[in-house]
Design an enzyme around this catalytic site. Structure first.
Site, mmCIF file in Angstrom:
data_model
loop_
_atom_site.group_PDB
_atom_site.id
_atom_site.type_symbol
_atom_site.label_atom_id
_atom_site.label_comp_id
_atom_site.label_asym_id
_atom_site.label_seq_id
_atom_site.Cartn_x
_atom_site.Cartn_y
_atom_site.Cartn_z
ATOM 1 N N TRP A 16 0.960 -1.103 -0.090
ATOM 2 C CA TRP A 16 -0.136 -0.025 -0.010
ATOM 3 C C TRP A 16 0.293 0.928 -0.337
ATOM 4 O O TRP A 16 0.424 2.144 -0.266
ATOM 5 C CB TRP A 16 -0.566 0.387 1.372
ATOM 6 C CG TRP A 16 -1.846 -1.469 0.950
ATOM 7 C CD1 TRP A 16 -2.047 -2.622 2.013
ATOM 8 C CD2 TRP A 16 -2.953 -1.249 0.257
ATOM 9 N NE1 TRP A 16 -3.289 -2.993 1.196
ATOM 10 C CE2 TRP A 16 -3.673 -2.408 0.551
ATOM 11 C CE3 TRP A 16 -3.503 0.423 -0.885
ATOM 12 C CZ2 TRP A 16 -5.159 -2.351 -0.199
ATOM 13 C CZ3 TRP A 16 -4.520 -0.002 -1.697
ATOM 14 C CH2 TRP A 16 -5.262 -1.432 -1.223
ATOM 15 N N ILE B 31 1.654 6.076 -5.517
ATOM 16 C CA ILE B 31 3.073 6.875 -4.678
ATOM 17 C C ILE B 31 2.328 8.085 -4.877
ATOM 18 O O ILE B 31 2.632 8.873 -2.882
ATOM 19 C CB ILE B 31 4.208 6.915 -6.001
ATOM 20 C CG1 ILE B 31 4.658 5.699 -5.681
ATOM 21 C CG2 ILE B 31 4.676 7.900 -4.959
ATOM 22 C CD1 ILE B 31 5.196 5.832 -4.173
ATOM 23 N N PRO B 32 1.732 8.685 -5.674
ATOM 24 C CA PRO B 32 0.514 9.780 -5.281
ATOM 25 C C PRO B 32 -0.313 10.004 -4.290
ATOM 26 O O PRO B 32 -0.620 11.262 -3.041
ATOM 27 C CB PRO B 32 0.262 10.690 -6.036
ATOM 28 C CG PRO B 32 0.645 9.161 -8.022
ATOM 29 C CD PRO B 32 1.255 8.848 -7.070
ATOM 30 N N HIS C 249 -12.967 4.483 -1.893
ATOM 31 C CA HIS C 249 -13.767 3.277 -2.088
ATOM 32 C C HIS C 249 -15.003 2.699 -1.625
ATOM 33 O O HIS C 249 -15.111 3.011 -2.705
ATOM 34 C CB HIS C 249 -12.121 2.212 -1.211
ATOM 35 C CG HIS C 249 -11.264 1.965 -1.851
ATOM 36 N ND1 HIS C 249 -9.976 2.842 -1.225
ATOM 37 C CD2 HIS C 249 -10.415 0.957 -2.471
ATOM 38 C CE1 HIS C 249 -8.907 2.274 -2.365
ATOM 39 N NE2 HIS C 249 -9.379 1.059 -3.212
ATOM 40 N N TYR D 27 -27.570 -6.478 -9.628
ATOM 41 C CA TYR D 27 -28.328 -7.327 -9.757
ATOM 42 C C TYR D 27 -29.666 -8.262 -9.231
ATOM 43 O O TYR D 27 -31.178 -7.492 -9.915
ATOM 44 C CB TYR D 27 -27.550 -8.740 -10.407
ATOM 45 C CG TYR D 27 -28.118 -9.788 -11.774
ATOM 46 C CD1 TYR D 27 -29.073 -9.563 -12.961
ATOM 47 C CD2 TYR D 27 -29.432 -10.110 -10.196
ATOM 48 C CE1 TYR D 27 -29.479 -10.738 -13.959
ATOM 49 C CE2 TYR D 27 -30.739 -11.483 -11.123
ATOM 50 C CZ TYR D 27 -30.109 -11.275 -13.071
ATOM 51 O OH TYR D 27 -31.072 -12.129 -13.271
#
Length: 502
Positions: A389, A394-395, A430, A492
């Site tokens: 991680w 890297i950014p 996320h 679905y």
């Protein structure tokens, strides 16, 4: 008779010489002569062999020191063919050239995937349809909600810029500036989410693209505020200082100084630069390398087509065939579908990584002459989850370290809580980028990210070296398709099976 007599005489002469040698005791003259004769005979035999039609090599005779002292004759030949050594696969051997085995793995990988690809073509036919990709972004060709959202994002960047201008001039206080920045940042996250839920014409893929832009804008605006705040704090401490000071990277006397950086040109350079961390003086490359840029642009075009084709041809049929086992809760079939999906999913993820982090970011950096090209490190050698991680993106890692981890540590929070806070923030974004476009809240991405904390502890505690690296790869190969199947199944059920009931 003459021949027989000559042969008998020869045998008698050889027998006599052996007797004389044996009777000489230790170190007699006869023994020395015999050794010289043997050496001469061996040399003559070698000369004869070298000149004959069938060359022969005389065996090497070695003698021990005791034999040399006895003078009893030549010692036995050295017939040893073994020595003390380790097998090549043993770690103690020091052998490390496994290039042939690596090539074998590549060949086997190509052959196995070629078989799967051929089986897929035979079973489903050609499913690749570039026109269908357009429908993933647009439902109505006259309505472009995702593009409109991206255009509106400029307003939030300009709002942050105006707040910084007022703070630099001293027309508003730091407390008011903080409040305005917090309101702007909160709006950056909430406004596009509200639009996605209210505008029905926006597609999930278009929503992901627009929300990704707003997420990047959020992170950039946080860095923009922090760096300008540090510059104001430095200016307040020393108005007359002219030396080098690390306020946001190296702010040198011959570079741009605060508040001369507060220009539209500087703002939009930062917005388009392939970084999330703001600086007053970015490292710049001397020129644009046209060949390098053309290669990156070609890779972008090629891998875009490849990703679309693999998703349509390989992933979509597998996902569609996975719905029935999920509905019937057939666990053996679910595991089989999961393993079948793991290969194309991981292959597509690797291609996406190269496409985005190498091709796209390098192309943008080359166009903007942005000097820092470290967008990733050797995450493939990760022997721990934490190392992965820290090195695959890297950014984002630099942003988390500079604008979250270190400020939280300065506030007195301990190391482990700061790390958990970083994973919480990552898990939130996320989930934000998945649940909002799908218009449903299923915390699979959030749970997957938070599960990295105990996984990192287990791998770091019990698995080292190659075993740790294998555990990292296994989590990548298996973990992602699990989340994909869970989201697709829930989407679905929510959007297709619920329609007849309603």
């Amino acid at each position: 008779m003459g021949d027989r007599g000559g042969a008998s005489g020869s045998r008698r002469r050889r027998t006599g010489s052996r007797t004389a040698s044996g009777g000489s005791g230790g170190g007699g003259t006869s023994g020395t002569q015999t050794e010289e004769e043997l050496r001469a005979a061996a040399g003559a035999g070698a000369d004869a062999g070298g000149g004959g039609d069938t060359p022969t090599t005389a065996p090497a005779f070695t003698r021990t020191p005791s034999e040399e002292g006895d003078g009893e004759g030549a010692g036995p030949p050295d017939l040893r063919c073994h020595r003390l050594q380790e097998s090549l696969f043993s770690s103690a051997s020091g052998f490390s050239n496994y290039r042939g085995i690596l090539n074998w793995c590549v060949v086997m990988l190509i052959l196995s995937n070629a078989r799967l690809f051929l089986e897929n073509i035979i079973k489903y036919g050609i499913l690749v349809d570039p026109i269908q990709v357009v429908s993933l972004f647009l439902k109505d060709p006259y309505s472009w909600p995702s593009l409109c959202l991206i255009i509106v994002a400029n307003g939030f960047a300009l709002a942050a810029f105006q707040v910084e201008k007022r703070l630099a001039m001293g027309t508003i206080t730091e407390r008011v500036g903080l409040f305005l920045h917090m309101a702007n940042l909160l709006t950056i996250l909430c406004f596009p989410a509200a639009v996605v839920f209210m505008v029905k014409s926006i597609t999930p893929v278009g929503s992901v693209f627009a929300l990704g832009v707003y997420t990047v804008l959020f992170l950039k605006m946080v860095s923009y505020y922090h760096v300008n705040l540090w510059c104001r704090q430095y200016r307040a401490k020393s108005q007359t200082a002219s030396g080098t000071k690390k306020a946001n990277g190296d702010v040198v006397s011959n570079g741009v100084k605060y508040p001369a950086n507060l220009t539209y040109r500087d703002l939009y350079y930062f917005l388009f630069a392939p970084t999330l961390c703001y600086e007053l003086n970015f490292p710049r490359s001397p020129r644009i390398r046209k060949r390098f840029l053309l290669r990156r642009l070609f890779e972008m075009l090629f891998f875009t087509q490849l990703l679309v084709g693999l998703i349509q041809q390989w992933m979509v049929p597998t996902i569609q065939n996975s719905m029935k086992p999920f509905k019937d809760m057939d666990y053996s079939r679910i595991i089989e579908r999961l393993l079948k999906l793991a290969v194309p999913n991981h292959f597509i993820w690797l291609i996406f990584f190269y496409w985005f982090f190498h091709s796209c970011l390098n192309a943008v950096a080359e166009l903007m002459q942005f000097g820092d090209r470290e967008f990733y490190r050797d995450w493939w050698n990760s022997e721990s989850v934490t190392y992965f991680w820290q090195n695959w993106n890297i950014p984002v890692h630099k942003w988390c370290l500079r604008h979250f981890y270190k400020p939280v540590m300065k506030m007195g929070v301990n190391k482990w809580m700061a790390k958990i806070g970083v994973f919480l923030a990552s898990a939130f974004f996320h989930e934000y980028l998945v649940s909002v476009p799908l218009r449903m809240f299923r915390p699979w991405a959030f749970t997957g990210m938070m599960a990295q904390i105990p996984l990192a502890w287990v791998v770091g505690r019990f698995l080292q070296g190659n075993y740790g690296n294998a555990a990292v790869w296994l989590s990548l190969i298996i973990g992602q398709p699990v989340a994909v199947l869970m989201y697709v199944h829930d989407y679905y059920v929510l959007n297709y099976e619920a329609q007849p009931t309603s």
